[in-house]
Write an enzyme that holds these catalytic residues in place. Structure first.
Site, PDB file in Angstrom:
ATOM      1  N   GLU A 182       0.821  -1.217   0.000  1.00 28.82           N
ATOM      2  CA  GLU A 182       0.000   0.000   0.000  1.00 28.82           C
ATOM      3  C   GLU A 182       0.850   1.260   0.000  1.00 28.82           C
ATOM      4  OE1 GLU A 182      -2.679   0.087   3.360  1.00 28.82           O
ATOM      5  OE2 GLU A 182      -3.113  -2.031   3.087  1.00 28.82           O
ATOM      6  N   CYS A 222       5.138  -7.494   7.633  1.00 34.69           N
ATOM      7  CA  CYS A 222       6.031  -6.998   8.682  1.00 34.69           C
ATOM      8  C   CYS A 222       6.177  -8.081   9.741  1.00 34.69           C
ATOM      9  CB  CYS A 222       5.417  -5.742   9.309  1.00 34.69           C
ATOM     10  SG  CYS A 222       6.451  -4.974  10.574  1.00 34.69           S
ATOM     11  N   CYS A 255       3.658  -5.666  16.388  1.00 37.65           N
ATOM     12  CA  CYS A 255       2.990  -4.704  17.288  1.00 37.65           C
ATOM     13  C   CYS A 255       1.501  -5.061  17.418  1.00 37.65           C
ATOM     14  CB  CYS A 255       3.142  -3.278  16.774  1.00 37.65           C
ATOM     15  SG  CYS A 255       4.864  -2.754  16.667  1.00 37.65           S
ATOM     16  N   GLU A 297       8.879  -2.536   8.410  1.00 35.97           N
ATOM     17  CA  GLU A 297       9.825  -1.839   9.284  1.00 35.97           C
ATOM     18  C   GLU A 297      11.051  -1.470   8.432  1.00 35.97           C
ATOM     19  OE1 GLU A 297      10.277  -0.397  12.217  1.00 35.97           O
ATOM     20  OE2 GLU A 297      12.383  -0.190  11.644  1.00 35.97           O
ATOM     21  N   SER A 353       8.645   5.206  16.785  1.00 38.83           N
ATOM     22  CA  SER A 353       7.343   4.805  17.302  1.00 38.83           C
ATOM     23  C   SER A 353       7.521   4.408  18.759  1.00 38.83           C
ATOM     24  CB  SER A 353       6.802   3.614  16.499  1.00 38.83           C
ATOM     25  OG  SER A 353       6.599   4.013  15.170  1.00 38.83           O
ATOM     26  N   HIS A 355       5.061   4.962  21.636  1.00 37.86           N
ATOM     27  CA  HIS A 355       3.778   4.370  22.031  1.00 37.86           C
ATOM     28  C   HIS A 355       3.649   3.980  23.501  1.00 37.86           C
ATOM     29  CE1 HIS A 355       3.105   4.683  17.861  1.00 37.86           C
ATOM     30  NE2 HIS A 355       3.500   3.496  17.486  1.00 37.86           N
ATOM     31  N   ASN A 392      -6.006   4.304  15.002  1.00 42.95           N
ATOM     32  CA  ASN A 392      -6.977   3.857  14.007  1.00 42.95           C
ATOM     33  C   ASN A 392      -7.449   2.482  14.425  1.00 42.95           C
ATOM     34  OD1 ASN A 392      -7.357   5.616  11.665  1.00 42.95           O
ATOM     35  ND2 ASN A 392      -5.132   5.479  11.496  1.00 42.95           N
ATOM     36  N   CYS A 407      -2.329   2.049   7.942  1.00 42.62           N
ATOM     37  CA  CYS A 407      -1.440   1.078   7.304  1.00 42.62           C
ATOM     38  C   CYS A 407      -1.902  -0.368   7.419  1.00 42.62           C
ATOM     39  CB  CYS A 407      -0.030   1.213   7.869  1.00 42.62           C
ATOM     40  SG  CYS A 407       0.007   1.557   9.623  1.00 42.62           S
TER      41      CYS A 407
HETATM   42  N1  SAH Z   1       7.511   0.004  11.273  1.00 44.61           N
HETATM   43  C1  SAH Z   1       7.669   1.426  11.339  1.00 44.61           C
HETATM   44  C2  SAH Z   1       6.906   2.195  10.279  1.00 44.61           C
HETATM   45  C3  SAH Z   1       5.540   1.761   9.877  1.00 44.61           C
HETATM   46  S1  SAH Z   1       4.168   2.071  10.913  1.00 44.61           S
HETATM   47  C4  SAH Z   1       7.326   1.933  12.710  1.00 44.61           C
HETATM   48  O1  SAH Z   1       6.938   1.141  13.557  1.00 44.61           O
HETATM   49  O2  SAH Z   1       7.519   3.106  12.971  1.00 44.61           O
HETATM   50  C5  SAH Z   1       3.912   3.792  10.930  1.00 44.61           C
HETATM   51  C6  SAH Z   1       3.315   4.281  12.238  1.00 44.61           C
HETATM   52  O3  SAH Z   1       1.937   3.904  12.384  1.00 44.61           O
HETATM   53  C7  SAH Z   1       4.024   3.720  13.451  1.00 44.61           C
HETATM   54  O4  SAH Z   1       4.186   4.707  14.422  1.00 44.61           O
HETATM   55  C8  SAH Z   1       3.034   2.670  13.923  1.00 44.61           C
HETATM   56  O5  SAH Z   1       3.250   2.308  15.244  1.00 44.61           O
HETATM   57  C9  SAH Z   1       1.731   3.366  13.671  1.00 44.61           C
HETATM   58  N2  SAH Z   1       0.552   2.506  13.702  1.00 44.61           N
HETATM   59  C10 SAH Z   1       0.450   1.192  13.458  1.00 44.61           C
HETATM   60  N3  SAH Z   1      -0.830   0.760  13.605  1.00 44.61           N
HETATM   61  C11 SAH Z   1      -1.541   1.849  13.946  1.00 44.61           C
HETATM   62  C12 SAH Z   1      -2.921   2.060  14.251  1.00 44.61           C
HETATM   63  N4  SAH Z   1      -3.805   1.057  14.222  1.00 44.61           N
HETATM   64  N5  SAH Z   1      -3.303   3.309  14.573  1.00 44.61           N
HETATM   65  C13 SAH Z   1      -2.414   4.336  14.593  1.00 44.61           C
HETATM   66  N6  SAH Z   1      -1.118   4.206  14.308  1.00 44.61           N
HETATM   67  C14 SAH Z   1      -0.667   2.971  13.998  1.00 44.61           C
END
Ligand code: SAH
Length: 362
Positions: free
Chosen positions: A100, A120, A124, A168, A222, A224, A298, A341
């Site tokens: 995507e 990936c 997470c 990633e 990230s 979190h 999301n 994503c």
């Molecule tokens: N793997 C990398 C980049 C891709 S994800 C990373 O972890 O940074 C891009 C961002 O979207 C990351 O901060 C990830 O944690 C976040 N993300 C993943 N799922 C999400 C969701 N359901 N709602 C909001 N952000 C999300």
């Protein structure tokens, strides 16, 4: 042929850097300017096929086409949000992988979010991209191609790039760096490194490597969660690297590049949105040259978590402000087209597997 041996793993012509193309064509006894011409067709004029390359002799095109596709990817599907014009693309690689990319239009320009892997393996707990694991990493040319296809399709220059789609990026380090160098090269689209952001879940060794590349690219982490125990419960990578190690690496990056780091903090109801978390977050980032991005989660239907209420998000925002930490609440884009994503890819793969099974039964 020796010339080919070295590039046997290349499936498309876009994988060649300008120097490699030069070397390759010299090996085929081609004139020196051919490499520049072809590189320009691919990376500046964004040619779709060999047919577009009108000033290249047919014989040479046939030789090249016998070994390499001109482009590594095509657009499979496009969805446009009626709310804000955000366009979500499903792209298909030559070996049938679906990824995507998203184009977001702002008053100051167009920003494109690209994927770095098909799937990936970071795991997470709140993310749709990782549910089915990793298929494979993308090549530099497949990352470039996402930008080129979108720029052509939207008829508008790509101004900003965020590597925040599926995958990633630091789990695909070498191809990522090659991509970043090629996209910001003056022989290609020449997109300023300052307009590019790479987001990682915090692979510490690579943060050091990235700092040493001395590029002007923005790094986003990230986060979190503001303490290890909580972070481990939602991000498996936290078992490998502690928040302390991440902070040390970030300080090294800031020191080396002089660039501000972005910390992403997706707010998950009842998980990481308590006042205690806000306090710990502030003490973690305090004193660092950074910016905190608060992201309302999301919702992903397979994941048992939902977005924090607006009151909690506002509390975090105010708390950061009170402590003089730079912070913003990220605006959700393209909600009506599932722009978060991994969601579309997953649905698409499910559809494919359903029709596959249907066919099997028939
Ligand atoms: N793997 C990398 C980049 C891709 S994800 C990373 O972890 O940074 C891009 C961002 O979207 C990351 O901060 C990830 O944690 C976040 N993300 C993943 N799922 C999400 C969701 N359901 N709602 C909001 N952000 C999300």
């Amino acid at each position: 042929m020796e010339t080919d041996g070295k590039y046997n793993n290349y499936r498309d012509l876009m994988s060649f850097t300008k120097d490699e193309l030069n070397e390759y064509l010299t090996g085929l006894n081609e004139k020196k300017f051919r490499a520049s011409q072809i590189y320009e067709w691919l990376h500046k004029k964004l040619a779709d096929s060999y047919d577009d390359m009108t000033n290249i002799p047919k014989k040479l095109k046939d030789t090249l086409a016998a070994k390499y596709e001109a482009r590594p990817m095509r657009i499979e599907k496009k969805l446009v949000s009626e709310v804000d014009g955000t366009a979500k693309y499903l792209m298909c690689t030559m070996d049938g992988n679906i990824i995507e990319s998203v184009a977001m239009q702002y008053p100051y320009g167009m920003s494109v979010c690209i994927s770095s892997q098909a799937g990936c393996r970071m795991g997470c707990s709140f993310c749709a991209s990782t549910i089915m694991g990793l298929e494979r990493s993308l090549t530099a040319s497949e990352m470039l191609s996402q930008i080129y296809l979108i720029q052509k399709d939207m008829g508008r220059r790509v101004d900003n790039i965020v590597v925040m789609g599926i995958g990633e990026p630091f789990d695909n380090y070498d191809e990522l760096i090659k991509f970043l160098r090629m996209i910001s090269d003056e022989n290609g689209l020449n997109i300023s490194q300052r307009s590019i952001t790479v987001s990682t879940c915090g692979i510490v060794d690579r943060i050091y490597d990235f700092a040493d590349e001395e590029m002007a690219v923005t790094l986003a982490i990230s986060l979190h969660a503001p303490y290890d125990e909580l972070r481990k419960s939602i991000m498996p990578v936290a078992n490998r690297y502690s928040l302390r190690q991440i902070k040390e690496a970030c300080l090294y990056f800031i020191n080396k590049t002089g660039r501000r780091i972005t910390f992403e903090y997706a707010m998950i109801a009842g998980v990481n949105d308590t006042p205690e978390c806000a306090e710990k977050l502030v003490s973690y980032v305090k004193g660092m040259l950074c910016h905190v991005n608060l992201i309302p989660l999301n919702s992903v239907k397979e994941r048992n978590c939902r977005a924090s209420y607006a009151a909690e998000v506002r509390y975090f925002e105010k708390y950061l402000e009170k402590n003089r930490i730079n912070g913003t609440i990220r605006k959700g884009m393209g909600r009506d087209i599932e722009a978060a994503c991994g969601q579309l890819r997953r649905e698409c793969l499910e559809e494919k597997s359903k029709s596959f099974h249907k066919n099997e039964r028939m």
